[in-house]
Write an enzyme that holds these catalytic residues in place. Structure first.
Site, mmCIF file in Angstrom:
data_model
loop_
_atom_site.group_PDB
_atom_site.id
_atom_site.type_symbol
_atom_site.label_atom_id
_atom_site.label_comp_id
_atom_site.label_asym_id
_atom_site.label_seq_id
_atom_site.Cartn_x
_atom_site.Cartn_y
_atom_site.Cartn_z
ATOM 1 N N CYS A 1 0.822 -1.224 0.000
ATOM 2 C CA CYS A 1 0.000 0.000 0.000
ATOM 3 C C CYS A 1 0.849 1.264 0.000
ATOM 4 C CB CYS A 1 -0.922 0.006 1.210
ATOM 5 S SG CYS A 1 -2.061 -1.371 1.259
ATOM 6 N N HIS B 1 -2.625 7.367 3.949
ATOM 7 C CA HIS B 1 -3.190 6.142 3.381
ATOM 8 C C HIS B 1 -4.485 5.803 4.111
ATOM 9 C CE1 HIS B 1 -3.792 2.200 1.936
ATOM 10 N NE2 HIS B 1 -3.290 1.552 2.979
ATOM 11 N N ASN C 1 -10.256 0.674 1.618
ATOM 12 C CA ASN C 1 -8.798 0.680 1.471
ATOM 13 C C ASN C 1 -8.437 0.252 0.044
ATOM 14 O OD1 ASN C 1 -6.054 0.147 1.436
ATOM 15 N ND2 ASN C 1 -6.027 -0.861 3.436
HETATM 16 N N1 COA Z 1 -17.263 -7.761 11.851
HETATM 17 C C1 COA Z 1 -17.508 -8.122 13.101
HETATM 18 N N2 COA Z 1 -16.573 -8.606 13.924
HETATM 19 C C2 COA Z 1 -15.333 -8.719 13.428
HETATM 20 C C3 COA Z 1 -14.998 -8.349 12.123
HETATM 21 C C4 COA Z 1 -16.024 -7.859 11.317
HETATM 22 N N3 COA Z 1 -15.830 -7.470 10.054
HETATM 23 N N4 COA Z 1 -13.687 -8.569 11.923
HETATM 24 C C5 COA Z 1 -13.208 -9.062 13.064
HETATM 25 N N5 COA Z 1 -14.194 -9.148 13.969
HETATM 26 C C6 COA Z 1 -14.136 -9.642 15.334
HETATM 27 C C7 COA Z 1 -12.998 -10.598 15.584
HETATM 28 O O1 COA Z 1 -13.324 -11.906 15.145
HETATM 29 C C8 COA Z 1 -12.861 -10.512 17.060
HETATM 30 O O2 COA Z 1 -13.839 -11.310 17.641
HETATM 31 P P1 COA Z 1 -13.551 -12.165 18.980
HETATM 32 O O3 COA Z 1 -13.201 -11.123 20.030
HETATM 33 O O4 COA Z 1 -14.827 -12.874 19.214
HETATM 34 O O5 COA Z 1 -12.391 -13.041 18.628
HETATM 35 C C9 COA Z 1 -13.191 -9.054 17.366
HETATM 36 O O6 COA Z 1 -13.888 -8.569 16.221
HETATM 37 C C10 COA Z 1 -11.992 -8.190 17.606
HETATM 38 O O7 COA Z 1 -11.044 -8.484 16.602
HETATM 39 P P2 COA Z 1 -9.722 -7.654 16.460
HETATM 40 O O8 COA Z 1 -8.900 -8.223 15.342
HETATM 41 O O9 COA Z 1 -9.106 -7.512 17.810
HETATM 42 O O10 COA Z 1 -10.337 -6.234 16.021
HETATM 43 P P3 COA Z 1 -9.616 -4.872 15.865
HETATM 44 O O11 COA Z 1 -10.261 -3.868 16.718
HETATM 45 O O12 COA Z 1 -8.135 -4.999 15.933
HETATM 46 O O13 COA Z 1 -10.021 -4.488 14.373
HETATM 47 C C11 COA Z 1 -9.017 -4.420 12.220
HETATM 48 C C12 COA Z 1 -9.605 -5.303 13.323
HETATM 49 C C13 COA Z 1 -8.578 -5.314 11.083
HETATM 50 C C14 COA Z 1 -10.102 -3.476 11.732
HETATM 51 C C15 COA Z 1 -7.847 -3.589 12.786
HETATM 52 O O14 COA Z 1 -6.967 -4.445 13.499
HETATM 53 C C16 COA Z 1 -7.079 -2.876 11.736
HETATM 54 O O15 COA Z 1 -7.588 -1.999 11.059
HETATM 55 N N6 COA Z 1 -5.780 -3.187 11.602
HETATM 56 C C17 COA Z 1 -4.951 -2.542 10.632
HETATM 57 C C18 COA Z 1 -5.227 -3.148 9.301
HETATM 58 C C19 COA Z 1 -4.682 -2.348 8.173
HETATM 59 O O16 COA Z 1 -4.399 -1.184 8.295
HETATM 60 N N7 COA Z 1 -4.559 -3.016 7.055
HETATM 61 C C20 COA Z 1 -4.142 -2.418 5.852
HETATM 62 C C21 COA Z 1 -2.699 -2.409 5.715
HETATM 63 S S1 COA Z 1 -2.333 -1.576 4.257
#
Ligand code: COA
Length: 318
Positions: A110, A243, A273
Site C-alpha cells: 500500500c 493512506h 482501502n
Molecule cells: N465484523 C464483526 N466482527 C469482526 C470483524 C467484522 N468485520 N472482523 C473481526 N471481527 C471480530 C474478531 O473476530 C474478534 O472477535 P472475537 O473477540 O470474538 O475473537 C473481534 O472482532 C476483535 O477483533 P480484532 O482483530 O481484535 O479487532 P480490531 O479492533 O483490531 O479491528 C481491524 C480489526 C482489522 C479493523 C484492525 O486491526 C485494523 O484496522 N488493523 C490494521 C489493518 C490495516 O491497516 N490493514 C491495511 C494495511 S495496508
C-alpha cells in the site's frame, strides 16, 4: 531538480457495496465496520479490470495536464493486484492509452505510490521530461470473501498523476521491514509436478492488530521525519494525505500532531482501502476541489505489506 504535478486523475468502479450488503453473507454489521474501521461503503469491480481503472485515471490526468500519450517518457504503476504478473500493469496501460514509452510496475504494498514518487524523482534527475504515474488496485480479487476481518476492508480504485520537471518533491522517507508473517498476498503457486510444498491460500492474510501497531507508529514517525527533513514544522503543512486503511489510524496521527481535521484528508468512509491507489485518489480529490493554493505544502504518508512505510512532502506549484 525533481518534478512538479502537471495533472491528476482517478477512476473508481461503478458498483458501490455497502456494509449492509456485506452483512447479508458475512457475520458482520454496519455498526462494527464503521466503528472499528470507518468504512460505510466501498467501490467494487464487477466487469472492470485493474487496467481499466488505471487507464481511466491516466486519461483524466493526461487531460488535466494537457499531455498527449505520445509525449510521455515513462509510465510507472504501483500495484499489488495487476491483471497479470506479466505483462506489467504499466505495459497494459501503455497499450490501452496508445503510448509508446517504457513502462514498468513497482510493488511496495500500500506504500507503492510514495515509493513511486521517489522513483520518478530519480528519473527526473536523469533528464526525463514527462512521466505518468498510477496507483491502481483490484484488491477485491485477492480477498477471501468468507473472512470478515479482511473482506470488509479492501476495495478497488485507481489514481494517477502526470509529472513534469520542477521542484515540488521536497523531502521523503522510505522504510522496509521485510517479512510476510503479518501481511501478505500469496501469488499463484503454479502446478509444477516437482514442487513439494503445499501452496498457501491465494488470499490476503492479515494479522490486523500487528499491522495496526506498525501502522500507527510508522505513520507518525515517517510524517514527523519527512516534515523535519523538509525544514518545516507540522503547522506549516497545509494538507495531510494519509493512506486510507483505518480511520482510527488517521485520527491517531491527527490527534498526536494537533492537525486540524479539515486539513487531513479522508475518504475511507466511501472508498475503503484501495492500497497503492488511496493517496493518489485523495490527491486528485484535493486538486479538483480547487482548495490548493500555490506554495501549499502537502504531506503524504502510507504503510502496507512488506512491511513498508513512507512519507513525503510536496510543494504545490500551480
Ligand atoms: N465484523 C464483526 N466482527 C469482526 C470483524 C467484522 N468485520 N472482523 C473481526 N471481527 C471480530 C474478531 O473476530 C474478534 O472477535 P472475537 O473477540 O470474538 O475473537 C473481534 O472482532 C476483535 O477483533 P480484532 O482483530 O481484535 O479487532 P480490531 O479492533 O483490531 O479491528 C481491524 C480489526 C482489522 C479493523 C484492525 O486491526 C485494523 O484496522 N488493523 C490494521 C489493518 C490495516 O491497516 N490493514 C491495511 C494495511 S495496508
Amino acid at each position: 531538480m525533481s518534478f512538479k504535478i502537471l495533472g491528476t486523475g482517478s477512476c473508481l468502479p461503478q458498483r458501490t457495496v455497502t456494509n449492509e450488503e456485506l452483512s447479508e453473507f458475512l457475520d458482520t454489521s454496519d455498526e462494527w465496520i464503521q466503528q472499528r474501521v470507518g468504512i460505510r461503503q466501498r467501490r467494487v469491480c464487477t466487469t472492470e479490470t485493474t487496467t481499466d481503472l488505471a487507464a481511466g485515471a491516466a486519461i483524466a490526468a493526461l487531460e488535466m495536464s494537457g499531455t498527449k500519450p505520445e509525449e510521455l517518457d515513462m509510465i510507472l504503476c504501483a500495484t499489488v493486484s495487476a491483471d497479470n504478473a506479466a505483462p506489467s500493469l504499466a505495459c497494459s496501460v501503455q497499450n490501452k492509452i496508445e503510448a509508446s514509452c517504457p513502462a514498468m510496475d513497482i510493488n511496495a504494498g500500500c506504500t507503492g505510490f510514495i515509493y513511486m514518487l521517489e522513483t520518478a524523482a530519480g528519473f527526473f534527475a536523469m533528464g526525463y521530461k514527462k512521466i505518468l504515474i498510477i496507483g491502481a488496485e483490484r484488491l477485491t480479487r485477492c480477498a477471501d470473501w468468507t473472512d470478515r476481518s479482511t473482506a470488509v476492508i479492501f476495495a478497488d480504485g485507481a489514481g494517477a498523476m502526470v509529472l513534469g520537471p520542477g521542484n515540488s518533491y521536497i523531502s521523503s522517507k522510505l522504510v522496509a521491514k521485510g517479512g510476510d508473517a503479518v501481511l501478505r498476498i500469496p501469488s499463484f503457486h503454479g502446478m509444477s509436478p516437482f514442487y513439494e510444498v503445499e501452496p498457501r491460500e491465494p488470499y490476503i492474510y492479515m494479522n490486523g492488530q500487528e499491522v495496526f501497531k506498525f501502522a500507527v507508529n510508522a505513520m507518525c514517525t515517517d510524517l514527523a521525519d519527512a516534515v523535519e527533513k523538509a525544514g518545516l514544522t507540522m503547522d506549516e503543512i497545509a494538507w495531510v494525505i494519509p493512506h486510507q486503511a483505518n480511520a482510527r489510524i488517521i485520527d491517531f496521527a491527527v490527534k498526536k500532531f494537533g492537525i486540524k481535521p479539515e486539513r487531513c484528508l479522508k475518504n475511507i468512509e466511501i472508498t475503503g482501502n484501495t492500497s497503492a491507489a488511496s493517496v493518489a485518489i485523495l490527491a486528485d480529490e484535493l486538486v479538483r476541489s480547487g482548495r490548493l493554493k500555490d506554495g501549499d505544502y502537502i504531506a503524504m504518508a502510507a504503510f502496507g505489506a512488506g512491511l513498508t512505510s513512507a512519507a513525503c512532502v510536496i510543494k504545490w506549484e500551480a
